[in-house]
Scaffold this motif. Structure first.
Motif, PDB file in Angstrom:
ATOM      1  N   LEU A 225       0.803  -1.230   0.000  1.00 44.80           N
ATOM      2  CA  LEU A 225       0.000   0.000   0.000  1.00 44.80           C
ATOM      3  C   LEU A 225       0.836   1.281   0.000  1.00 44.80           C
ATOM      4  O   LEU A 225       0.285   2.372   0.108  1.00 44.80           O
ATOM      5  CB  LEU A 225      -0.940   0.024   1.223  1.00 44.80           C
ATOM      6  CG  LEU A 225      -1.995  -1.080   1.311  1.00 44.80           C
ATOM      7  CD1 LEU A 225      -2.877  -0.850   2.535  1.00 44.80           C
ATOM      8  CD2 LEU A 225      -2.842  -1.152   0.055  1.00 44.80           C
ATOM      9  N   VAL A 230      -3.919   5.313  -3.161  1.00 41.33           N
ATOM     10  CA  VAL A 230      -4.465   4.012  -2.747  1.00 41.33           C
ATOM     11  C   VAL A 230      -5.970   4.085  -2.995  1.00 41.33           C
ATOM     12  O   VAL A 230      -6.680   4.866  -2.353  1.00 41.33           O
ATOM     13  CB  VAL A 230      -4.168   3.716  -1.263  1.00 41.33           C
ATOM     14  CG1 VAL A 230      -4.822   2.407  -0.834  1.00 41.33           C
ATOM     15  CG2 VAL A 230      -2.654   3.664  -1.028  1.00 41.33           C
ATOM     16  N   TYR A 260      -3.277   2.299   7.685  1.00 42.31           N
ATOM     17  CA  TYR A 260      -2.665   3.405   6.930  1.00 42.31           C
ATOM     18  C   TYR A 260      -1.289   3.728   7.518  1.00 42.31           C
ATOM     19  O   TYR A 260      -0.298   3.824   6.786  1.00 42.31           O
ATOM     20  CB  TYR A 260      -3.589   4.628   6.973  1.00 42.31           C
ATOM     21  CG  TYR A 260      -3.108   5.823   6.174  1.00 42.31           C
ATOM     22  CD1 TYR A 260      -3.480   5.984   4.838  1.00 42.31           C
ATOM     23  CD2 TYR A 260      -2.285   6.793   6.749  1.00 42.31           C
ATOM     24  CE1 TYR A 260      -3.042   7.076   4.097  1.00 42.31           C
ATOM     25  CE2 TYR A 260      -1.833   7.887   6.016  1.00 42.31           C
ATOM     26  CZ  TYR A 260      -2.221   8.023   4.691  1.00 42.31           C
ATOM     27  OH  TYR A 260      -1.787   9.111   3.959  1.00 42.31           O
ATOM     28  N   CYS A 264       0.880   2.493   4.489  1.00 42.93           N
ATOM     29  CA  CYS A 264       0.871   3.519   3.441  1.00 42.93           C
ATOM     30  C   CYS A 264       2.034   4.473   3.649  1.00 42.93           C
ATOM     31  O   CYS A 264       2.705   4.433   4.688  1.00 42.93           O
ATOM     32  CB  CYS A 264      -0.447   4.297   3.472  1.00 42.93           C
ATOM     33  SG  CYS A 264      -1.888   3.279   3.080  1.00 42.93           S
ATOM     34  N   SER A 268       0.301   9.158   1.151  1.00 45.23           N
ATOM     35  CA  SER A 268      -0.608   8.362   0.303  1.00 45.23           C
ATOM     36  C   SER A 268      -2.011   8.950   0.344  1.00 45.23           C
ATOM     37  O   SER A 268      -2.569   9.172   1.425  1.00 45.23           O
ATOM     38  CB  SER A 268      -0.682   6.907   0.789  1.00 45.23           C
ATOM     39  OG  SER A 268       0.536   6.240   0.600  1.00 45.23           O
TER      40      SER A 268
END
Ligand code: CP
Length: 329
Positions: A225, A230, A260, A264, A268
């Motif tokens: 991710l 995303v 997250y 991420c 992101s």
């Protein structure tokens, strides 16, 4: 470039990069009208037939809002049972009838190809609001406009970006249409994150690969991710052969603030076409992300009105008269 005037917008396959950029330029000019800083009556007297034969909140209301913001009127049919299609009328006959009443049509229908079939009998522009698992071209355009604007915040461009598409990539028509639009850009890195059985159809993978983009296929979110964008999707339960089959995937891929933080990048951007399924056993995009500045889902919604305003102005040939028909706020 697509001619636009009098054209139907049925598929992203109609659009090249020049057409996309032209739509975005017109969409930008729509912003003061969408924000109600200015008013225009450029479509005064025009009527939109907003025909939604499958559930919708955003697409139906934003098509209507876009037409109203340009000064036009909206007539709606919602649900198959409230139309003569339920009595066996063909899409062709319905289109011939609606052509006598309206200047433009926005339509959603559960069957792939149905909006194109309707357009064969229609003498006014038809905009596809989603035809079953096939396409959702206005969603793809609003997604791409959102990606462009979100990346601009970080000094990035669509060319060269990394996008992770997550969830139900088999039945999710928005990711199909978006992937096809991205084929007009350069050096995009795709990570397709889906459970076994819901990966992106091979035809779309082939198009993306033929465009020269890099693709990684993944079956888990962990480690996959850390992308610029995303794009999460809902499990499209209504398109599965059975509820039992859909239940196998329900709640499998959830993004929350803790996911997250762990997987991420800090920059992101999180997108989702909406609706997100907020039932506790699904919850693919948790409410605890609502305060995350990089959650772009409600900015996508605003961009949808701009895109739909632009497409009405272009297909009805009034894109250069919007300012001329301004009225006082
Ligand atoms: N994104 C989208 O198509 O939402 P609706 O189903 O509410 O129109």
């Amino acid at each position: 470039m697509l001619r636009f005037l009098g054209e139907n917008i049925l598929s992203v396959n109609q659009l090249d990069r020049e057409s996309i950029e032209h739509i975005f330029a017109v969409a930008k000019r729509m912003e003061p009208y969408a924000k109600k800083q200015k008013r225009t009556k450029v479509l005064e007297g025009a009527i939109l037939a907003n025909l939604f034969f499958e559930p919708s909140t955003r697409t139906r209301v934003s098509f209507g809002t876009a037409f109203n913001l340009l000064g036009g009127l909206v007539r709606e049919t919602t649900g198959m049972q409230s139309s003569a299609l339920a009595k066996g009328e063909s899409l062709y006959d319905t289109a011939r009838v609606i052509s006598a009443y309206a200047d433009a049509v926005a339509m959603r229908h559960p069957d792939a190809g149905s909006v194109a079939e309707f357009a064969t009998g229609c003498s006014v522009p038809v905009l596809n609001g989603g035809d079953g698992p096939n396409e959702h071209p206005t969603q793809a355009l609003l997604d791409l406009l959102t990606i462009d604007r979100e990346l601009n915040r970080f000094g990035q461009k669509i060319d060269g970006m990394h996008i992770a598409l997550v969830g139900d990539l088999k039945y999710g028509r928005t990711v199909h249409s978006l992937s096809k639009l991205l084929c007009h850009y350069k050096d995009v890195r795709f990570t397709m994150v889906a459970p076994d059985g819901l990966q992106m159809p091979q035809t779309i993978l082939d198009s993306v690969s033929d465009a020269g983009h890099r693709i990684v296929l993944a079956d888990k979110m962990e480690g996959n991710l850390a992308a610029d964008i995303v794009y999460q999707t809902r499990i499209q339960e209504e398109r599965f052969p059975s509820q039992e089959e859909a239940n196998k995937y329900r709640g499998g891929f959830r993004i929350s603030q803790s996911i997250y933080n762990a997987h991420c990048k800090p920059s992101s951007v999180l997108m989702h076409p909406l609706p997100r399924d907020s039932r506790s056993d699904a919850n693919e995009l948790d409410n605890d992300l609502n305060a995350n500045d990089n959650l772009a889902i409600f900015r996508q919604v605003q961009n949808g009105v701009l895109i739909r305003m632009a497409l009405f102005a272009l297909t009805l040939g009034v894109e250069n008269q919007v300012e001329k028909y301004e009225t006082t706020v």
